[in-house]
Scaffold this motif. Structure first.
Motif, PDB file in Angstrom:
ATOM      1  N   ILE A   1      21.745 -26.096  81.063  1.00  0.00           N
ATOM      2  CA  ILE A   1      20.613 -25.163  80.961  1.00  0.00           C
ATOM      3  C   ILE A   1      21.069 -23.838  80.348  1.00  0.00           C
ATOM      4  N   GLU A   2      22.236 -23.361  80.744  1.00  0.00           N
ATOM      5  CA  GLU A   2      22.760 -22.110  80.184  1.00  0.00           C
ATOM      6  C   GLU A   2      22.989 -22.250  78.676  1.00  0.00           C
ATOM      7  N   LEU A   3      23.393 -23.425  78.233  1.00  0.00           N
ATOM      8  CA  LEU A   3      23.557 -23.662  76.800  1.00  0.00           C
ATOM      9  C   LEU A   3      22.215 -23.542  76.082  1.00  0.00           C
TER      10      LEU A   3
ATOM     11  N   GLN B   1      20.991 -20.218  74.811  1.00  0.00           N
ATOM     12  CA  GLN B   1      21.490 -19.710  73.535  1.00  0.00           C
ATOM     13  C   GLN B   1      20.588 -20.110  72.372  1.00  0.00           C
ATOM     14  N   LEU B   2      19.656 -21.024  72.625  1.00  0.00           N
ATOM     15  CA  LEU B   2      18.762 -21.516  71.585  1.00  0.00           C
ATOM     16  C   LEU B   2      17.397 -20.842  71.629  1.00  0.00           C
ATOM     17  N   SER B   3      16.817 -20.773  72.824  1.00  0.00           N
ATOM     18  CA  SER B   3      15.444 -20.292  72.937  1.00  0.00           C
ATOM     19  C   SER B   3      15.152 -19.896  74.376  1.00  0.00           C
ATOM     20  N   VAL B   4      13.917 -19.538  74.609  1.00  0.00           N
ATOM     21  CA  VAL B   4      13.480 -19.175  75.949  1.00  0.00           C
ATOM     22  C   VAL B   4      13.623 -20.389  76.855  1.00  0.00           C
ATOM     23  N   CYS B   5      14.351 -20.224  77.915  1.00  0.00           N
ATOM     24  CA  CYS B   5      14.556 -21.300  78.885  1.00  0.00           C
ATOM     25  C   CYS B   5      14.724 -20.636  80.242  1.00  0.00           C
ATOM     26  N   ASP B   6      13.648 -20.601  80.984  1.00  0.00           N
ATOM     27  CA  ASP B   6      13.711 -19.986  82.306  1.00  0.00           C
ATOM     28  C   ASP B   6      14.668 -20.772  83.192  1.00  0.00           C
ATOM     29  N   SER B   7      14.969 -20.202  84.339  1.00  0.00           N
ATOM     30  CA  SER B   7      15.833 -20.930  85.267  1.00  0.00           C
ATOM     31  C   SER B   7      15.135 -22.224  85.674  1.00  0.00           C
ATOM     32  N   VAL B   8      15.921 -23.252  85.842  1.00  0.00           N
ATOM     33  CA  VAL B   8      15.417 -24.573  86.207  1.00  0.00           C
ATOM     34  C   VAL B   8      16.100 -24.964  87.510  1.00  0.00           C
ATOM     35  N   SER B   9      15.309 -25.204  88.540  1.00  0.00           N
ATOM     36  CA  SER B   9      15.893 -25.586  89.830  1.00  0.00           C
ATOM     37  C   SER B   9      16.478 -26.987  89.732  1.00  0.00           C
ATOM     38  N   ASP B  10      17.311 -27.334  90.688  1.00  0.00           N
ATOM     39  CA  ASP B  10      17.883 -28.684  90.730  1.00  0.00           C
ATOM     40  C   ASP B  10      16.773 -29.729  90.809  1.00  0.00           C
ATOM     41  N   GLU B  11      15.739 -29.438  91.595  1.00  0.00           N
ATOM     42  CA  GLU B  11      14.626 -30.372  91.741  1.00  0.00           C
ATOM     43  C   GLU B  11      13.864 -30.535  90.428  1.00  0.00           C
ATOM     44  N   GLU B  12      13.604 -29.410  89.747  1.00  0.00           N
ATOM     45  CA  GLU B  12      12.911 -29.477  88.459  1.00  0.00           C
ATOM     46  C   GLU B  12      13.734 -30.253  87.433  1.00  0.00           C
TER      47      GLU B  12
END
Length: 157
Positions: A28-30, A33-44
């Motif tokens: 997800i952290e990678l 570097q590309l675009s908007v990517c909010d935090s994603v929970s383990d469940e999501e």
């Protein structure tokens, strides 16, 4: 090499499909570097991973893992569009290609694109397409792509 990692230690990379455990390896952290990517929970992450898994070979996410650090350092995806055109042909759509800023220049982007292109070919696609920024055009041309037409977009926010 035995012992701790050293900057002299050769880097080894593994090209493969996304796995459930890759969230903890910086996937997800990678994407940040590309675009908007909010935090994603383990469940999501688990839910989306399972949803995409039901699509089988019609939606594939490629990752490259740095075997020395255990981190995901490159990724890209392809989904297969089934058409009525071209005798019910198929088209591969490459999306979300990104290489970690600390791993650029190692030809990893080319490896991701080659993996996705070959997957599209193996699925019987008659072509593979992608959209990119003007800044990335030369990179994709080196990967064998040609400029064609114009992209249009409308965002729903």
């Amino acid at each position: 090499m035995a012992g701790g990692s050293s900057t002299d230690e050769p880097r080894s990379f593994h090209v493969r499909r996304l796995q459930m455990t890759d969230k903890s390896k910086g996937f997800i952290e990678l994407l940040w570097q590309l675009s908007v990517c909010d935090s994603v929970s383990d469940e999501e992450f688990r839910d989306r991973f399972q949803e995409l898994s039901t699509m089988g070979d019609d939606h594939v996410i490629c990752v490259i893992e740095d075997e020395r650090s255990g981190k995901i350092v490159a990724t890209g995806s392809v989904f297969i569009e089934k058409k009525f055109l071209r005798n019910c042909g198929r088209v591969g759509h490459i999306e979300d290609v990104v290489v970690d800023r600390d791993a650029r220049g190692l030809q990893l982007g080319k490896k991701v694109v080659a993996f996705l292109r070959e997957h599209s070919r193996s699925m019987g696609c008659y072509k593979v397409i992608l959209d990119c920024s003007v800044e990335n055009r030369a990179f994709y041309e080196k990967c064998g792509f040609k400029h064609k037409d114009v992209q249009m977009v409308q965002y729903f926010t």
